[in-house]
Design a protein around this motif. Structure first.
Motif, PDB file in Angstrom:
ATOM      1  N   UNK A 127      15.375  21.261 -14.463  1.00 37.87           N
ATOM      2  CA  UNK A 127      16.296  21.899 -13.511  1.00 37.87           C
ATOM      3  C   UNK A 127      15.832  21.735 -12.068  1.00 37.87           C
ATOM      4  N   UNK A 128      14.518  21.726 -11.923  1.00 37.80           N
ATOM      5  CA  UNK A 128      13.956  21.679 -10.564  1.00 37.80           C
ATOM      6  C   UNK A 128      13.846  20.247 -10.021  1.00 37.80           C
ATOM      7  N   UNK A 129      14.071  19.254 -10.880  1.00 37.89           N
ATOM      8  CA  UNK A 129      13.716  17.884 -10.483  1.00 37.89           C
ATOM      9  C   UNK A 129      14.381  17.401  -9.181  1.00 37.89           C
ATOM     10  N   UNK A 130      15.702  17.558  -9.007  1.00 42.47           N
ATOM     11  CA  UNK A 130      16.286  17.077  -7.742  1.00 42.47           C
ATOM     12  C   UNK A 130      15.632  17.719  -6.512  1.00 42.47           C
ATOM     13  N   UNK A 131      15.371  19.014  -6.583  1.00 46.24           N
ATOM     14  CA  UNK A 131      14.734  19.688  -5.433  1.00 46.24           C
ATOM     15  C   UNK A 131      13.295  19.211  -5.262  1.00 46.24           C
ATOM     16  N   UNK A 132      12.609  18.952  -6.393  1.00 45.52           N
ATOM     17  CA  UNK A 132      11.214  18.488  -6.311  1.00 45.52           C
ATOM     18  C   UNK A 132      11.151  17.101  -5.688  1.00 45.52           C
ATOM     19  N   UNK A 133      12.118  16.252  -6.009  1.00 52.24           N
ATOM     20  CA  UNK A 133      12.126  14.908  -5.419  1.00 52.24           C
ATOM     21  C   UNK A 133      12.392  14.990  -3.917  1.00 52.24           C
ATOM     22  N   UNK A 134      13.313  15.878  -3.549  1.00 53.53           N
ATOM     23  CA  UNK A 134      13.584  16.052  -2.111  1.00 53.53           C
ATOM     24  C   UNK A 134      12.336  16.577  -1.401  1.00 53.53           C
ATOM     25  N   UNK A 135      11.597  17.476  -2.067  1.00 52.71           N
ATOM     26  CA  UNK A 135      10.356  18.011  -1.496  1.00 52.71           C
ATOM     27  C   UNK A 135       9.292  16.929  -1.353  1.00 52.71           C
ATOM     28  N   UNK A 186       0.830  -1.209   0.000  1.00 54.55           N
ATOM     29  CA  UNK A 186       0.000   0.000   0.000  1.00 54.55           C
ATOM     30  C   UNK A 186       0.863   1.257   0.000  1.00 54.55           C
ATOM     31  N   UNK A 187       1.838   1.317   0.907  1.00 54.25           N
ATOM     32  CA  UNK A 187       2.750   2.476   0.937  1.00 54.25           C
ATOM     33  C   UNK A 187       3.578   2.531  -0.336  1.00 54.25           C
ATOM     34  N   UNK A 188       3.973   1.369  -0.849  1.00 52.34           N
ATOM     35  CA  UNK A 188       4.773   1.328  -2.085  1.00 52.34           C
ATOM     36  C   UNK A 188       4.001   1.994  -3.233  1.00 52.34           C
ATOM     37  N   UNK A 189       2.734   1.647  -3.375  1.00 56.21           N
ATOM     38  CA  UNK A 189       1.940   2.180  -4.499  1.00 56.21           C
ATOM     39  C   UNK A 189       1.585   3.649  -4.284  1.00 56.21           C
ATOM     40  N   UNK A 190       1.327   4.004  -3.032  1.00 60.50           N
ATOM     41  CA  UNK A 190       1.027   5.400  -2.682  1.00 60.50           C
ATOM     42  C   UNK A 190       2.230   6.296  -2.998  1.00 60.50           C
ATOM     43  N   UNK A 191       3.421   5.857  -2.600  1.00 56.94           N
ATOM     44  CA  UNK A 191       4.614   6.670  -2.843  1.00 56.94           C
ATOM     45  C   UNK A 191       5.016   6.674  -4.322  1.00 56.94           C
ATOM     46  N   UNK A 192       4.782   5.572  -5.013  1.00 57.33           N
ATOM     47  CA  UNK A 192       5.090   5.522  -6.452  1.00 57.33           C
ATOM     48  C   UNK A 192       4.228   6.541  -7.194  1.00 57.33           C
ATOM     49  N   UNK A 193       2.976   6.621  -6.794  1.00 48.75           N
ATOM     50  CA  UNK A 193       2.040   7.536  -7.445  1.00 48.75           C
ATOM     51  C   UNK A 193       2.393   8.999  -7.152  1.00 48.75           C
ATOM     52  N   UNK A 194       2.603   9.324  -5.880  1.00 45.18           N
ATOM     53  CA  UNK A 194       2.889  10.730  -5.547  1.00 45.18           C
ATOM     54  C   UNK A 194       4.244  11.161  -6.121  1.00 45.18           C
ATOM     55  N   UNK A 195       5.168  10.216  -6.269  1.00 44.14           N
ATOM     56  CA  UNK A 195       6.446  10.517  -6.924  1.00 44.14           C
ATOM     57  C   UNK A 195       6.201  10.931  -8.381  1.00 44.14           C
ATOM     58  N   UNK A 196       5.354  10.180  -9.079  1.00 43.74           N
ATOM     59  CA  UNK A 196       5.071  10.492 -10.489  1.00 43.74           C
ATOM     60  C   UNK A 196       4.443  11.882 -10.630  1.00 43.74           C
ATOM     61  N   UNK A 197       3.538  12.211  -9.716  1.00 45.09           N
ATOM     62  CA  UNK A 197       2.875  13.523  -9.761  1.00 45.09           C
ATOM     63  C   UNK A 197       3.900  14.632  -9.499  1.00 45.09           C
ATOM     64  N   UNK A 198       4.745  14.439  -8.477  1.00 44.40           N
ATOM     65  CA  UNK A 198       5.725  15.474  -8.119  1.00 44.40           C
ATOM     66  C   UNK A 198       6.762  15.664  -9.225  1.00 44.40           C
ATOM     67  N   UNK A 199       7.212  14.570  -9.818  1.00 37.90           N
ATOM     68  CA  UNK A 199       8.241  14.665 -10.871  1.00 37.90           C
ATOM     69  C   UNK A 199       7.674  15.366 -12.100  1.00 37.90           C
ATOM     70  N   UNK A 200       6.413  15.109 -12.418  1.00 32.99           N
ATOM     71  CA  UNK A 200       5.804  15.720 -13.601  1.00 32.99           C
ATOM     72  C   UNK A 200       5.638  17.228 -13.422  1.00 32.99           C
ATOM     73  N   UNK A 201       5.354  17.646 -12.195  1.00 26.06           N
ATOM     74  CA  UNK A 201       5.112  19.075 -11.940  1.00 26.06           C
ATOM     75  C   UNK A 201       6.395  19.904 -12.017  1.00 26.06           C
ATOM     76  N   UNK A 202       7.569  19.260 -11.949  1.00 27.31           N
ATOM     77  CA  UNK A 202       8.839  19.992 -11.910  1.00 27.31           C
ATOM     78  C   UNK A 202       9.485  20.049 -13.296  1.00 27.31           C
ATOM     79  N   UNK A 203      10.186  21.133 -13.591  1.00 32.19           N
ATOM     80  CA  UNK A 203      10.989  21.187 -14.817  1.00 32.19           C
ATOM     81  C   UNK A 203      12.267  20.386 -14.558  1.00 32.19           C
TER      82      UNK A 203
END
Ligand code: FAD
Ligand code: 5PR
Length: 377
Positions: A317-325, A298-315
């Motif tokens: 250049x911003x990706x490393x900071x977006x992943x940390x966020x 459950x946590x695996x799928x939840x985090x996989x999904x929110x990772x995809x959303x966060x990565x898509x929202x970032x350009x």
């Protein structure tokens, strides 16, 4: 127009397939490397809760999943065969199914989204700037790398994350067997055999059977014993021992005894960080947990999904900071779930019943697809 971004994922388990599908549905070109020659999952049955079911709704996998799964009428707990609680889990969405069914539904969703899944492709290393290398010597540059390669993650270990492991004294062997409802009802007519039933015995010996109907035909049973108990943790199971403690389960224990089985010791894995540059870890690679709350996948799928959303929202250049966020926002939920699961495993407190209340259902009620979820908290 921006160029299509590319993601390379290590591991076609539940985490990898959800990350892949959610990214592809957001315009990414995605390839998943799976070291196994065939695409499959092991481990019998599984329980999913609202948090992961909401993700599966969003990626379009639940239509298929609902067709061959169930929500049992209650989650029952017994000690020495005396009922401690029958929790109907009102207000909590949950579903039981076989792992094979969940896996096939996720694979279908991934393929429909245009994901390339490559069996027989073992990842050996990744770099923080996005180079993924496989055992055949090929290296690929990607905009995003996802390490979803399980508890022995090559992405994690090649990037030098610091890993801490905590083991628990108990462990479990899991089986998928026929339901045999009529035979079970003949032995114990008053029992609701559609319930999940968590049969505990602590005295004179710690042995537990978690009985989980997965659909009309298939039953998932998990047999727990301390690792120090040689007969209790033996595979194939010691049929005489298990039927002496659980005579009412004899018909299904006989089926289980014919299967080789594998004993899994409970453990929690934590890493110092979930991300390095454009590489991120999800699932058991980052946060394996004890199964007490049934939330590892459950946590695996939840985090996989929110990772995809966060990565898509970032350009880019911003990706490393977006992943940390992303880690900063999401990780506390998973950390708490790991802590609670480890504590339940260590104390065996689930044997008291009435465990799905208060803080222990935080993860089940979490809503990963709600963009306002953190403001509400
Ligand atoms: P995995 O399922 O381990 O998948 C990793 C994939 O990566 C595999 O296919 C593997 O072959 C592949 N791989 C590994 N290395 C490489 C490499 N180098 N290159 C390419 N591919 C690679 N969770 C729940 O939510 N509900 C439950 O009811 C539940 N019950 C459980 C019961 C038990 C006894 C246990 C032990 C766990 C349970 N879990 C449950 C937890 C759940 O099984 C895991 O958390 C979940 O399967 C993790 O998924 P994953 O995709 O991260 O990893
Ligand atoms: N819940 C589930 C489960 O499969 C296990 C446990 C709890 C759904 C073990 O397999 O406590 O061990 C547990």
């Amino acid at each position: 127009m921006a160029e299509t971004r590319r993601a390379e994922i290590s591991g076609a388990g539940f985490a990898g397939l959800v990350a892949a599908t959610a990214l592809a549905q957001r315009g990414w070109q995605v390839r998943v490397h799976e070291k196994g020659e065939t695409l499959r999952t092991e481990g019998a049955g599984i329980v999913l809760w609202g948090n992961s079911l909401q993700v599966l709704d969003d990626i379009g996998a639940t239509h298929d999943i609902m067709s061959n799964s169930m929500t049992p009428p209650a989650y029952e707990t017994r000690m020495d065969n005396v009922i401690q609680s029958q929790e109907t889990l009102d207000g909590i969405r949950w579903r039981t199914m076989t792992r094979g069914h969940l896996f096939n539904s996720l694979l279908l969703a991934a393929r429909e989204a245009g994901v390339e899944v490559k069996p027989g492709s073992r990842v050996v290393s990744a770099t923080a700037d996005g180079v993924l290398t496989t055992a055949d010597g090929a290296s690929t540059k990607a905009d995003l790398i996802v390490g979803a390669d399980g508890v022995g993650s090559a992405v994690r270990d090649s990037l030098g994350f610091e890993v801490r492991r905590e083991r628990s004294r108990d462990g479990i062997t899991r089986f998928l067997v026929p339901r045999r409802k009529a035979e079970l009802s003949a032995l114990e007519p008053d029992t609701e055999w559609d319930n999940v039933i968590d049969f505990w015995n602590l005295d004179p010996r710690v042995l537990r059977v978690l009985y989980t109907p997965a659909n009309d035909e298939e039953l998932y049973i998990a047999l727990m014993a301390p690792a120090a108990d040689a007969e209790g943790s033996r595979v194939p199971i010691d049929l005489d021992l298990w039927t002496s403690i659980f005579p009412q389960l004899a018909p299904v224990l006989q089926d289980a005894a014919r299967i080789q089985g594998r004993y899994y010791g409970y453990q929690t894995t934590r890493v110092d960080s979930w991300t390095r540059g454009v590489a991120a870890l999800v699932g058991d690679a980052a946060h394996a947990m004890c199964p007490a709350l049934a939330q590892g996948a459950g946590c695996a799928m939840q985090n996989a999904y929110t990772l995809a959303v966060a990565a898509t929202a970032a350009s880019d250049d911003e990706l490393p900071a977006a992943l940390a966020g992303w880690e900063r926002l999401e990780r506390p939920y998973t950390d708490r779930c790991q802590d609670r699961s480890q504590e339940y495993a260590d104390t065996r407190a689930m044997s008291q019943g009435n465990q799905f209340t208060g803080e222990s259902v935080e993860t089940a009620l979490y809503e990963p697809t709600d963009p306002h979820r953190h403001e509400k908290a």
